[in-house]
Design a protein around this motif. Sequence first.
Motif, PDB file in Angstrom:
ATOM      1  N   GLN A   1       0.847  -1.210   0.000  1.00  0.00           N
ATOM      2  CA  GLN A   1       0.000   0.000   0.000  1.00  0.00           C
ATOM      3  C   GLN A   1       0.876   1.251   0.000  1.00  0.00           C
ATOM      4  O   GLN A   1       0.627   2.210  -0.718  1.00  0.00           O
ATOM      5  CB  GLN A   1      -0.763   0.000   1.343  1.00  0.00           C
ATOM      6  N   LEU A   2       1.898   1.178   0.837  1.00  0.00           N
ATOM      7  CA  LEU A   2       2.806   2.317   1.017  1.00  0.00           C
ATOM      8  C   LEU A   2       3.467   2.680  -0.321  1.00  0.00           C
ATOM      9  O   LEU A   2       3.599   3.862  -0.668  1.00  0.00           O
ATOM     10  CB  LEU A   2       3.881   1.922   2.040  1.00  0.00           C
ATOM     11  N   ALA A   3       3.849   1.646  -1.044  1.00  0.00           N
ATOM     12  CA  ALA A   3       4.533   1.892  -2.323  1.00  0.00           C
ATOM     13  C   ALA A   3       3.617   2.655  -3.269  1.00  0.00           C
ATOM     14  O   ALA A   3       4.026   3.615  -3.914  1.00  0.00           O
ATOM     15  CB  ALA A   3       4.953   0.563  -2.949  1.00  0.00           C
ATOM     16  N   VAL A   4       2.360   2.204  -3.337  1.00  0.00           N
ATOM     17  CA  VAL A   4       1.432   2.882  -4.248  1.00  0.00           C
ATOM     18  C   VAL A   4       1.174   4.302  -3.771  1.00  0.00           C
ATOM     19  O   VAL A   4       1.145   5.255  -4.546  1.00  0.00           O
ATOM     20  CB  VAL A   4       0.101   2.093  -4.326  1.00  0.00           C
ATOM     21  N   ALA A   5       1.009   4.452  -2.444  1.00  0.00           N
ATOM     22  CA  ALA A   5       0.671   5.764  -1.907  1.00  0.00           C
ATOM     23  C   ALA A   5       1.822   6.757  -2.046  1.00  0.00           C
ATOM     24  O   ALA A   5       1.609   7.934  -2.314  1.00  0.00           O
ATOM     25  CB  ALA A   5       0.287   5.620  -0.431  1.00  0.00           C
ATOM     26  N   MET A   6       3.040   6.265  -1.862  1.00  0.00           N
ATOM     27  CA  MET A   6       4.169   7.207  -1.884  1.00  0.00           C
ATOM     28  C   MET A   6       4.683   7.435  -3.299  1.00  0.00           C
ATOM     29  O   MET A   6       5.330   8.429  -3.585  1.00  0.00           O
ATOM     30  CB  MET A   6       5.293   6.662  -1.004  1.00  0.00           C
ATOM     31  N   GLY A   7       4.411   6.467  -4.208  1.00  0.00           N
ATOM     32  CA  GLY A   7       4.881   6.630  -5.590  1.00  0.00           C
ATOM     33  C   GLY A   7       6.399   6.537  -5.658  1.00  0.00           C
ATOM     34  O   GLY A   7       7.046   5.964  -4.802  1.00  0.00           O
ATOM     35  N   PRO A   8       6.960   7.171  -6.678  1.00  0.00           N
ATOM     36  CA  PRO A   8       8.409   7.041  -6.891  1.00  0.00           C
ATOM     37  C   PRO A   8       9.254   7.484  -5.701  1.00  0.00           C
ATOM     38  O   PRO A   8      10.406   7.100  -5.581  1.00  0.00           O
ATOM     39  CB  PRO A   8       8.673   7.944  -8.088  1.00  0.00           C
ATOM     40  N   ASN A   9       8.671   8.312  -4.847  1.00  0.00           N
ATOM     41  CA  ASN A   9       9.476   8.795  -3.709  1.00  0.00           C
ATOM     42  C   ASN A   9       9.865   7.687  -2.753  1.00  0.00           C
ATOM     43  O   ASN A   9      10.665   7.886  -1.847  1.00  0.00           O
ATOM     44  CB  ASN A   9       8.702   9.857  -2.926  1.00  0.00           C
ATOM     45  N   ILE A  10       9.264   6.537  -2.936  1.00  0.00           N
ATOM     46  CA  ILE A  10       9.579   5.448  -2.009  1.00  0.00           C
ATOM     47  C   ILE A  10      11.020   4.993  -2.196  1.00  0.00           C
ATOM     48  O   ILE A  10      11.557   4.246  -1.382  1.00  0.00           O
ATOM     49  CB  ILE A  10       8.592   4.274  -2.199  1.00  0.00           C
ATOM     50  N   LYS A  11      11.645   5.501  -3.259  1.00  0.00           N
ATOM     51  CA  LYS A  11      13.052   5.181  -3.510  1.00  0.00           C
ATOM     52  C   LYS A  11      13.910   5.276  -2.267  1.00  0.00           C
ATOM     53  O   LYS A  11      14.770   4.459  -2.007  1.00  0.00           O
ATOM     54  CB  LYS A  11      13.627   6.159  -4.543  1.00  0.00           C
ATOM     55  N   GLN A  12      13.689   6.354  -1.509  1.00  0.00           N
ATOM     56  CA  GLN A  12      14.616   6.579  -0.396  1.00  0.00           C
ATOM     57  C   GLN A  12      14.460   5.556   0.720  1.00  0.00           C
ATOM     58  O   GLN A  12      15.273   5.495   1.625  1.00  0.00           O
ATOM     59  CB  GLN A  12      14.480   8.001   0.141  1.00  0.00           C
ATOM     60  N   HIS A  13      13.411   4.742   0.631  1.00  0.00           N
ATOM     61  CA  HIS A  13      13.239   3.731   1.688  1.00  0.00           C
ATOM     62  C   HIS A  13      13.682   2.344   1.246  1.00  0.00           C
ATOM     63  O   HIS A  13      13.529   1.386   1.991  1.00  0.00           O
ATOM     64  CB  HIS A  13      11.764   3.675   2.111  1.00  0.00           C
ATOM     65  N   VAL A  14      14.228   2.253  -0.003  1.00  0.00           N
ATOM     66  CA  VAL A  14      14.596   0.921  -0.504  1.00  0.00           C
ATOM     67  C   VAL A  14      15.592   0.249   0.430  1.00  0.00           C
ATOM     68  O   VAL A  14      15.444  -0.912   0.803  1.00  0.00           O
ATOM     69  CB  VAL A  14      15.175   1.008  -1.927  1.00  0.00           C
ATOM     70  N   LYS A  15      16.612   1.008   0.834  1.00  0.00           N
ATOM     71  CA  LYS A  15      17.678   0.366   1.608  1.00  0.00           C
ATOM     72  C   LYS A  15      17.188  -0.070   2.995  1.00  0.00           C
ATOM     73  O   LYS A  15      17.538  -1.134   3.472  1.00  0.00           O
ATOM     74  CB  LYS A  15      18.878   1.321   1.767  1.00  0.00           C
ATOM     75  N   ASN A  16      16.380   0.792   3.653  1.00  0.00           N
ATOM     76  CA  ASN A  16      16.028   0.426   5.033  1.00  0.00           C
ATOM     77  C   ASN A  16      14.753  -0.411   5.129  1.00  0.00           C
ATOM     78  O   ASN A  16      14.493  -1.038   6.141  1.00  0.00           O
ATOM     79  CB  ASN A  16      15.938   1.672   5.928  1.00  0.00           C
ATOM     80  N   LEU A  17      13.936  -0.420   4.053  1.00  0.00           N
ATOM     81  CA  LEU A  17      12.703  -1.206   4.126  1.00  0.00           C
ATOM     82  C   LEU A  17      12.607  -2.240   3.000  1.00  0.00           C
ATOM     83  O   LEU A  17      12.097  -3.334   3.195  1.00  0.00           O
ATOM     84  CB  LEU A  17      11.493  -0.277   4.028  1.00  0.00           C
TER      85      LEU A  17
ATOM     86  N   LYS B   1      17.362   0.389 -10.189  1.00  0.00           N
ATOM     87  CA  LYS B   1      18.710   0.880  -9.866  1.00  0.00           C
ATOM     88  C   LYS B   1      18.967   0.859  -8.362  1.00  0.00           C
ATOM     89  O   LYS B   1      19.992   0.371  -7.885  1.00  0.00           O
ATOM     90  CB  LYS B   1      18.845   2.300 -10.413  1.00  0.00           C
ATOM     91  N   GLU B   2      17.987   1.372  -7.612  1.00  0.00           N
ATOM     92  CA  GLU B   2      18.181   1.464  -6.152  1.00  0.00           C
ATOM     93  C   GLU B   2      18.431   0.095  -5.533  1.00  0.00           C
ATOM     94  O   GLU B   2      19.175  -0.041  -4.569  1.00  0.00           O
ATOM     95  CB  GLU B   2      16.917   2.058  -5.492  1.00  0.00           C
ATOM     96  N   TRP B   3      17.777  -0.913  -6.075  1.00  0.00           N
ATOM     97  CA  TRP B   3      17.902  -2.251  -5.487  1.00  0.00           C
ATOM     98  C   TRP B   3      19.271  -2.841  -5.757  1.00  0.00           C
ATOM     99  O   TRP B   3      19.840  -3.544  -4.929  1.00  0.00           O
ATOM    100  CB  TRP B   3      16.830  -3.188  -6.064  1.00  0.00           C
ATOM    101  N   LEU B   4      19.767  -2.552  -6.958  1.00  0.00           N
ATOM    102  CA  LEU B   4      21.014  -3.214  -7.361  1.00  0.00           C
ATOM    103  C   LEU B   4      22.248  -2.484  -6.848  1.00  0.00           C
ATOM    104  O   LEU B   4      23.335  -3.025  -6.850  1.00  0.00           O
ATOM    105  CB  LEU B   4      21.080  -3.294  -8.889  1.00  0.00           C
ATOM    106  N   GLU B   5      22.063  -1.217  -6.428  1.00  0.00           N
ATOM    107  CA  GLU B   5      23.229  -0.470  -5.944  1.00  0.00           C
ATOM    108  C   GLU B   5      23.670  -1.002  -4.593  1.00  0.00           C
ATOM    109  O   GLU B   5      22.848  -1.392  -3.761  1.00  0.00           O
ATOM    110  CB  GLU B   5      22.888   1.021  -5.820  1.00  0.00           C
ATOM    111  N   GLY B   6      24.952  -0.949  -4.340  1.00  0.00           N
ATOM    112  CA  GLY B   6      25.457  -1.338  -3.017  1.00  0.00           C
ATOM    113  C   GLY B   6      25.533  -2.851  -2.854  1.00  0.00           C
ATOM    114  O   GLY B   6      25.282  -3.618  -3.775  1.00  0.00           O
ATOM    115  N   GLU B   7      25.884  -3.233  -1.621  1.00  0.00           N
ATOM    116  CA  GLU B   7      26.152  -4.661  -1.408  1.00  0.00           C
ATOM    117  C   GLU B   7      24.929  -5.405  -0.871  1.00  0.00           C
ATOM    118  O   GLU B   7      24.977  -6.612  -0.658  1.00  0.00           O
ATOM    119  CB  GLU B   7      27.283  -4.811  -0.372  1.00  0.00           C
ATOM    120  N   ASP B   8      23.831  -4.678  -0.646  1.00  0.00           N
ATOM    121  CA  ASP B   8      22.727  -5.302   0.094  1.00  0.00           C
ATOM    122  C   ASP B   8      22.188  -6.555  -0.603  1.00  0.00           C
ATOM    123  O   ASP B   8      21.972  -7.589   0.023  1.00  0.00           O
ATOM    124  CB  ASP B   8      21.588  -4.286   0.261  1.00  0.00           C
TER     125      ASP B   8
END
Length: 2033
Positions: free
Chosen positions: A926-942, A975-982
């Motif tokens: 739900q959060l993803a749909v509600a926040m739209g592309p801005n959810i990018k900044q939460h990829v790493k922590n959520l 891109k956000e998902w693939l960046e870094g070592e996570d």
Amino acid sequence: MGDDSEWMKLPVDQKCEHKLWKARLSGYEEALKIFQKIKDEKSPEWSKFLGLIKKFVTDSNAVVQLKGLEAALVYVENAHVAGKTTGEVVSGVVSKVFNQPKAKAKELGIEICLMYIEIEKGEAVQEELLKGLDNKNPKIVVACIETLRKALSEFGSKIILLKPIIKVLPKLFESREKAVRDEAKLIAVEIYRWIRDALRPPLQNINSVQLKELEEEWVKLPTGTPKPSRFLRSQQELEAKLEQQQSAGGDAEGGGDDGDEVPQIDAYELLEAVEILSKLPKDFYDKIEAKKWQERKEALEAVEVLVKNPKLEAGDYADLVKALKKVVGKDTNVMLVALAAKCLTGLAVGLRKKFGQYAGHVVPTILEKFKEKKPQVVQALQEAIDAIFLTTTLQNISEDVLAVMDNKNPTIKQQTSLFIARSFRHCTASTLPKSLLKPFCAALLKHINDSAPEVRDAAFEALGTALKVVGEKAVNPFLADVDKLKLDKIKECSEKVELVHGKKAGLAADKKDFKPVPGRTATSGAAGDKDTKDISAPKPGPLKKAPATKAGGPPKKGKPAAPGGAGSTGTKNKKGLETKEIVEPELSIEVCEDKASAVLPATCIQLLDSSNWKERLACMEEFQKAVELMDRTEMPCQALVRMLAKKPGWKETNFQVMQMKLHIVALIAQKGNFSKTSAQIVLDGLVDKIGDVKCGNNAKEAMTAIAEACMLPWTAEQVMSMAFSQKNPKNQSETLNWLSNAIKEFGFSGLNVKAFISNVKTALAATNPAVRTSAITLLGVMYLYVGSSLRMFFEDEKPALLSQIDAEFEKMQGQSPPAPTRGISKHSISGTDEGEDGDEPDEVGTDVVDLLPRTEISDKITSELVSKIGDKNWKIRKEGLDEVAAIINEAKFIQPNIGELPTALKGRLNDSNKILVQQTLNILQQLAVAMGPNIKQHVKNLGIPIITVLGDSKNNVRAAALATVNAWAEQTGMKEWLEGEDLSEELKKENPFLRQELLGWLAEKLPTLRSTPTDLILCVPHLYSCLEDRNGDVRKKAQDALPFFMMHLGYEKMAKATGKLKPTSKDQVLAMLEKAKANMPAKPAASAKATSKPMGGSAPAKFQPASAPVEDSVSSTVETKPDPKKAKALGVSSKAKSAQGKKVPSKTSLKEDEDKSGPIFIVVPNGKEQRMKDEKGLKVLKWNFTTPRDEYIEQLKTQMSSCVAKWLQDEMFHSDFQHHNKALAVMVDHLESEKEGVIGCLDLILKWLTLRFFDTNTSVLMKALEYLKLLFTLLSEEEYHLTENEASSFIPYLILKVGEPKDVIRKDVRAILNRMCLVYPASKMFPFIMEGTKSKNSKQRAECLEELGCLVESYGMNVCQPTPGKALKEIAIHIGDRDNAVRNAALNTIVTVYNVHGDQVFKLIGTLSEKDMSMLEERIKRSAKRPSAAPVKQMEEKPPRTQSVNSNANMLRKGPAEDMSSKLNQARSMGGHPEAAQMVRREFQLDLDEIENDNGTVRCEMPELVQHKLDDIFEPVLIPEPKIRAVSPHFDDMHSNTASTINFIISQVASGDINTSIQALTQIDEVLRQEDKAEAMSGHIDQFLIATFMQLRLIYNTHMADEKLEKDEIIKLYSCIIGNMISLFQIESLAREASTGVLKDLMHGLITLMLDSRIEDLEEGQQVIRSVNLLVVKVLEKSDQTNILSALLVLLQDSLLATASSPKFSELVMKCLWRMVRLLPDTINSINLDRILLDIHIFMKVFPKEKLKQCKSEFPIRTLKTLLHTLCKLKGPKILDHLTMIDNKNESELEAHLCRMMKHSMDQTGSKSEKETEKGASRIDEKSSKAKVNDFLAEIFKKIGSKENTKEGLAELYEYKKKYSDADIEPFLKNSSQFFQSYVERGLRVIEMEREGKGRLPTSTGISPQTEVTCMPAPTSTVSSIGNTNGEEVGPSVYLERLKILRQRCGLDNTKQDERPPLTSLLSKPAVPPVASSTDMLHSKLSQLRESREQHQHSDLESNQTHSSGTMTTSSSSTANIDDLKKRLERIKSSRK
């Protein structure tokens, strides 16, 4: 001594393993000698010692060990296989050599290690040495360190990995042994030399005294960058380059290397990560909240100490960051704020990218804290935010930064701008895209007008930096409104800026001494750029951007000229909307009247308010005329509009006057500079009239015109608010209708959804149904643009209404929004609208997402709620989650700031209660749909924690997690998902569920990406471990994902990553990589991606098809008829299939008839390409079956649904055949009108037709073939080329039908095949038809063979695939077919080839049975007896052939194509009658004598025919421009245009027409003289040389003898040829391509020319001969030395054999050989000696010494001796190693000769190696006589016993007995039968008689052809008898030709005849021994030429030698006897069995 002698006899390898040390010592010594002798690194000798090398170095005896080490060193240096021994040998050296007391042993050990590094085994060596550092023996440790130091010093830090060494350094410094510490110090100094200060941090904790000593040493080091002094094998050229530079004293390398070396090592990488979370004080979190500031300070100081560690281990720092953030944001003590900021800096620096997930929380807090004035606080905050920036990207924090920009506090504004400026410095043009720059520029532009000077300056600096980074072109559009003064200021700032990539900028330099390096690397990481790119980054930026901005640029600058046009920029830039408008002050009514009276007639103004409606009407007409004539610049819009609004104004009662009035408003809006002020005056009135039945349309027209002038967004907002402020429902519904339409016309760009939503809701609640319907229609249109997110606003409507809305949305599902037709027209004239269009979807997409009103919910996420979510009781946790879901539901769209929620939700993802985990996943979705592309900044922590859930054991939880991840990825992109070592960390976890889900997800997502972050490589090692996972599913998923990883990373990187695997795993993985390489998909194309991406969350596929309608709207002006159809096409497509691929229930609203009116094929952009990709990637079934199964039919149906009209598809897949007929009839009707559609769906149409081939109904089949004929005619007219996919899924099935019993069908299929050659290359058709010849159906076999004949006849031998040889062998098999028709077809085809290709056919078809051969010869003979009228007829046919072939090659499609098919038809129509098919006459053969003799008869008719047929066609081809691309896009994959042009020109060189030939030569000369173009000739050299010497032959035999020809022309032709050749042989790379056979013929031609007495008599003849002389010298010097030497030897042999050849000829050949001998000292190393010695061996075999001595001249024997002597002198004894290609060396006269020479030279020099040589020679003899005698004889008897080789065996036995007269063959005969013994004895006697007889022959005239023939296996008495009887009367040339053919078939040598044909034929067809004659090879491709030549050479030689030495002159009776004996022998054998 007894046992001594025992081991001395042993072979070397056994000695090396002997238990006696003496034996081993001797073994090692001998091995060392052997190793030094072996020159070839790949020699099999090396492998013998592979397992022993470890023993060499670990020998227990010290003396022996030393010798072993020496031998091992030589082995490692020279052996190709040495790398395999690395691990065991190095570990042996470490454990058994480094502890030896002898220094020599240690030195050798170190050398061996370094040598292994040199042969590319550095990693393995280093691993062993590092293991050695843990050894208890300090000697070994010291030696290991020393070896590492030397390796680093010599090879450099690129080869020796420093990280593992630095890791162990501190431990070495603590060693108790002084020697170890000293050695550690030395290696530390060496490492410092390579990486400088990066070494300091890892060593900061060692003993201070040691550190001080190191510092002192470090200071002494020179400052320059060090360079490696030793190189890997693969880099040795570099070494040579370096030496050259040093000798030249140049420092150039230094600069370049500098860039290479310095950024390579990053101190951060060398450090060990420290774990600090556990070390935090226990009470830290309490203390940090304490009331006393001292306690808070203590807590912070504890953290400060911990974060000083330069590298921190990843972990969950969320709580710590939260605590620090709170201090920064809320603490009142500024000292603590600074301290907390420092802690954050430390964390960011130590964690780097891993801190990125917290950046979003901290940045706003820090920026807002800049309100503090204290310098130390500001500095600490600056450092913190700069460090944090490096851990994330500007994109991720842009929202937060922009939010702070509007703050009222000037200091915050200033510091934020400065921060932006510093951040920009780290960016490159690619990481600072337009979309990111736009909002920043808009915000900064506000700041440059700020009242505070410091804010203005900071903004100038930021804009200046942006300007510097991306260039003016990218920034200028945003600075359009900035005045000049400010613009100059920005530019001035930009000049001062220093970018990070050039020099360090900003604060990096102030950090602690080791931090600049991390700073830099992080930067480059953040910028997403590799180091190498960084340096040049600023440059590519502007370049890349240019096209986009250029397209959009000009219209923006030129806008003010357009009427209100400047406003149109509003679509692009919402924020700047108001500023860009034409601003017009409101004028008073008086001023308006004045202005209006100036432009309008006086009567008009007076009558405006007349009471008589007719006068008012007349007044309006005048008004309209005046407006129409007015100039745009002079039109006072506001004044005119005010006049119209003057009483009665909009209350006008007469509808005619009103209509005029509204029309005038529209005119003014269109023609004048119409401002919003003017619009305000009229809009109210227009809305009032919009519902009027009579005036409504005029009102709408006026509104549309205003919308175009003032932009739709503004107009729509005004109109809506006016309509809904009044009560009239008609007006409301019409306004909504107008808006629906306007959105379609103008596009959605810039519209404010929020503004409409409330009005639409009002409308939905209206009582009037019309208003409601209009509102729903408007929502449907908006849905097209906004996508499914629109529905969220109406979820609380009544269910009935909601279902209506849903139905409307459903209707729109899958349609693509039409391209805007208005709003862009004003500036499209400038020709730049393409760019606008290109930008449009992009802008729309982003705008739509931005337009949705987002609610701030952070205040609702209270601490109570968070603690609820984390409660111990699961019910309370559930309550908390329910509340969160409700908050998000209520808010619909939310802002990215959600406070503490992420951490709370993250905790619930690993909740023990699975129901809560699922609920959390739903919330996150739900959060993803509600926040739209801005959810990018939460990829790493959520986002990453969601991936962890994929490892859950419960299936439903995994499914929910996957759905959530997909929902997120849809919003964020990958891109956000693939960046870094996570991600790689997740893959590392050995959880089979997690692994298979994650790999499956990646395999789905990766293929859709155009590029990926470099961090993807981190996943590869784990991917490899998954490939070998225990779980089968994991392995399968890993294999599926492999090609997609490779698609992004490339095969090389992937293969390199296997280096760290175990050897067994590595081999398996590499095999899988190879397999994946074959299936690797191409990266997705840019276009589709660019359009679909911007849609973000709304509807990813929405914009893809938008490109189609754009074209329509443009084309509508040009072609009126097809337009409505095209428009409908879109409609149909929407019905047929939705863009997302969902099936949509078919609509029944349209009547059946209407339904069929649209187009039947719908053009889906890139549809075909996508289908092919799917098939390649095995996503769908490959179209390959024996009978079509249901799944194929279903698949085709599905694929067709998107691009074939629904009703037609129903017909096509109906069960009744009559419907198929109907469908075919429709398809025939639409063929012409829908060319594009047909081509777009061609693959599907052809596949559907293949299904029809399997139907039993003849009428359908006939109809299908009829359609196919029309289809292929159309395709050839359209110049379309079938793709490989289309061909392979259609042709094989069409060929099945060629075997139909019905004649009509067969004829049609042949006609279709004929037409197909025009759209698919004949050479590619050939294999398909060849496959058809393998059918069980004899009719099909026959037809296919006939078709092959037609192809060869029409297109020449080039069509035969894979090679003419293989193809003809396959065809020849069918000569023995059961079926008469097949036999005939096969014979006809081969005869056709014979007619095109001459005698070489026999060579190509291989051996046939006697019966088949006689049939073929008979047929060829019959074909030769055609009436003499043929040649003339042929002359008429020939031009079309050549022309069509060339036209095909050169794409001159239209004319020649018809010609071609007529030619093919002609060939086919004759195909039925074997006689008629033979019409192709000898002119096609390569038998030049015949051509020359026949030419006379035809010469007179030829010129006109050729001239008028060819001139017009050849013109376009004449000048070869290698750079030209093919006309058709599909042509590339057939053959490159340049190559075909060159082929064509070369074919003209050999033309009989002198002018044609000269013209062709001139063109080739042009190519050769231009260096850049010359390489186009590469690969065509043999072909060109063949054509040239054919021309030389033609001149010599024909032109020179022709009295009518001007001799000047011949001289001109000669000079052209010689000039060309000289140009060619000056280009060494091309000259070397000439092969032996071709060089031989070329030299033959040139020497013949030099000896031509007729030339000397001509005026310029001498000049020609001088030029030839020069050319010959060039040929000798520049060609491949092996090839030319070989050619000269063969030529000499031929000329000596040929009785007709003049002695002068041989003399010149020998002179050439002497010249070569003089060149030998320089060229000896580049020569393949083995091949030359083989040629000399053959020469000596043909001319034994006795025979040479009988020659009239002594030159030949002297030449040979000189050559051998020179070779011996240059090579020494090693020459004997080069006899590898000679089979039985012992019998070779050459070997004996060489040995004598060597001995002689040794005697003279008295060298010590004499004994060795003798010993060697005797050893060889001894071996062959004793050790191998049994094997040798056994081999011979085996041959005698075999049917094929019996004669060869007898010959060998005879030779053997002669050589070893005392040899005992009794034992071999004892075991055999009496019969076999007598057979052998008789055979030997026969050979003896024969040899004795041969001895008496040489002086006589030679052997009669008859005796020569008899040694063939098949008795051909017919031939020989004719030869006997007619030998005298008939000219022998006829039979010589026959004889040559027969001899070639038997593999016999044509040169063994002493009787030669006359000179002419000798020149035209030189009979070459082993080297295949070049004339034969003219038509076959050069690649085959090279391969086959090598094979011929060897195979022919073997057979020639055995035959010639064997049964050379047995009588025919003896042959018969032997054959008889053989038959009897066979019978006996079979009876025994």
